[in-house]
Design a protein around this motif. Structure first.
Motif, mmCIF file in Angstrom:
data_model
loop_
_atom_site.group_PDB
_atom_site.id
_atom_site.type_symbol
_atom_site.label_atom_id
_atom_site.label_comp_id
_atom_site.label_asym_id
_atom_site.label_seq_id
_atom_site.Cartn_x
_atom_site.Cartn_y
_atom_site.Cartn_z
ATOM 1 N N SER A 108 0.832 -1.204 0.000
ATOM 2 C CA SER A 108 0.000 0.000 0.000
ATOM 3 C C SER A 108 0.862 1.249 0.000
ATOM 4 O O SER A 108 1.891 1.319 0.682
ATOM 5 C CB SER A 108 -0.893 0.010 1.237
ATOM 6 O OG SER A 108 -1.812 -1.050 1.204
ATOM 7 N N ASP A 128 -2.893 5.500 -1.319
ATOM 8 C CA ASP A 128 -3.925 4.471 -1.159
ATOM 9 C C ASP A 128 -4.554 4.549 0.228
ATOM 10 O O ASP A 128 -5.779 4.539 0.384
ATOM 11 C CB ASP A 128 -3.334 3.056 -1.334
ATOM 12 C CG ASP A 128 -2.854 2.800 -2.743
ATOM 13 O OD1 ASP A 128 -3.363 3.453 -3.675
ATOM 14 O OD2 ASP A 128 -1.957 1.948 -2.905
ATOM 15 N N VAL A 129 -3.698 4.604 1.238
ATOM 16 C CA VAL A 129 -4.184 4.574 2.622
ATOM 17 C C VAL A 129 -4.956 5.853 2.943
ATOM 18 O O VAL A 129 -6.024 5.808 3.577
ATOM 19 C CB VAL A 129 -3.015 4.378 3.602
ATOM 20 C CG1 VAL A 129 -3.517 4.439 5.046
ATOM 21 C CG2 VAL A 129 -2.327 3.034 3.349
ATOM 22 N N LEU A 168 -1.869 -3.884 6.741
ATOM 23 C CA LEU A 168 -0.602 -3.153 6.654
ATOM 24 C C LEU A 168 0.440 -3.735 7.599
ATOM 25 O O LEU A 168 1.647 -3.565 7.381
ATOM 26 C CB LEU A 168 -0.822 -1.672 6.992
ATOM 27 C CG LEU A 168 -1.820 -0.917 6.108
ATOM 28 C CD1 LEU A 168 -2.024 0.498 6.641
ATOM 29 C CD2 LEU A 168 -1.358 -0.896 4.659
#
Length: 239
Positions: free
Chosen positions: A2, A6-7, A47
């Motif tokens: 990621s 994206d996050v 994550l």
């Protein structure tokens, strides 16, 4: 893998106006999306530990991103320099306790706590004392004598320290009282002398727990859990 973009996009989609109002009452300030802790858990789980991404999230200045950063940061990789830099950005107890909890697992827990506890500023002192609360039951971090000295310090200072520092000191007394029976008697005696610790929690439902009753409930809960585990082990052995 990621990316930061994206996050941040996932965090923005998960935020709500209601959560922003709730977090604001707890001291969090914009920019923030208002992401619930359950959503933060869902976003953070895949994550795992990603220290580089945690650093990027922190640098956004976004409250939710910083909470997530403190969840995915690797305590073993936290340097004292980064810890001090992140502390300078802390302006509410949500981040303060999350940072303290992370640093309590780091190799620098005691050194940083010693550095910050006596600060006249609310957030460094709060984080320093919260680290003690997280580590008080670890004999490799604090000796019983050192904890008794902290109890004496708390008794002499707690009424004069900033609001949130009083709350964290209260938590330290509870944690020390859970360490062993001798320290528990020391803390209970102190509790009788200082009475309830007054902390203003603003427009929230939060409370600072009464020391002696909280210790008693925790000990009873631990005993109950231990008894259930023992019974389960006996049942397994006899099967």
């Amino acid at each position: 893998m990621s990316t930061l973009q994206d996050v941040m996009a996932r965090l923005q989609l998960a935020g709500t106006a209601q959560n922003r109002k709730v977090y604001a009452r707890h001291g969090a300030a914009a920019p923030m999306f208002g992401v619930s802790y359950s959503e933060l858990g869902r976003i953070g789980k895949p994550l795992m530990k990603d220290h580089s991404l945690a650093a990027e999230l922190w640098e956004t200045g976004n409250h939710d991103a910083r909470v997530l950063a403190l969840r995915i940061a690797d305590a073993a990789e936290m340097t004292k320099t980064r810890a001090r830099r992140w502390l300078r950005d802390v302006d509410n107890y949500i981040l303060g306790e999350a940072l303290g909890g992370l640093l309590a697992q780091s190799p620098h827990a005691r050194e940083l706590s010693n550095e910050w506890r006596d600060s006249p500023r609310e957030w460094p002192a709060s984080v320093g004392w919260f680290i003690v609360a997280c580590t008080a039951e670890q004999s490799d971090v604090w000796s019983a004598g050192e904890l008794r000295d902290l109890v004496v310090q708390i008794e002499s200072e707690i009424s004069k320290r900033p609001n949130r520092v009083r709350h964290e000191m209260n938590g330290v007394l509870i944690a020390i009282g859970l360490r062993d029976e001798n320290l528990r008697r020391h803390v209970i005696d102190l509790d009788g002398r200082i009475g309830p610790v007054l902390v203003d929690h603003g427009e929230t439902g939060c409370k600072t727990p009464d020391i002696a009753p909280y210790i008693e409930r925790t000990i009873a809960h631990r005993a109950s859990v231990a008894a259930r585990r023992a019974a389960k082990a006996r049942s397994k052995a006899s099967a």
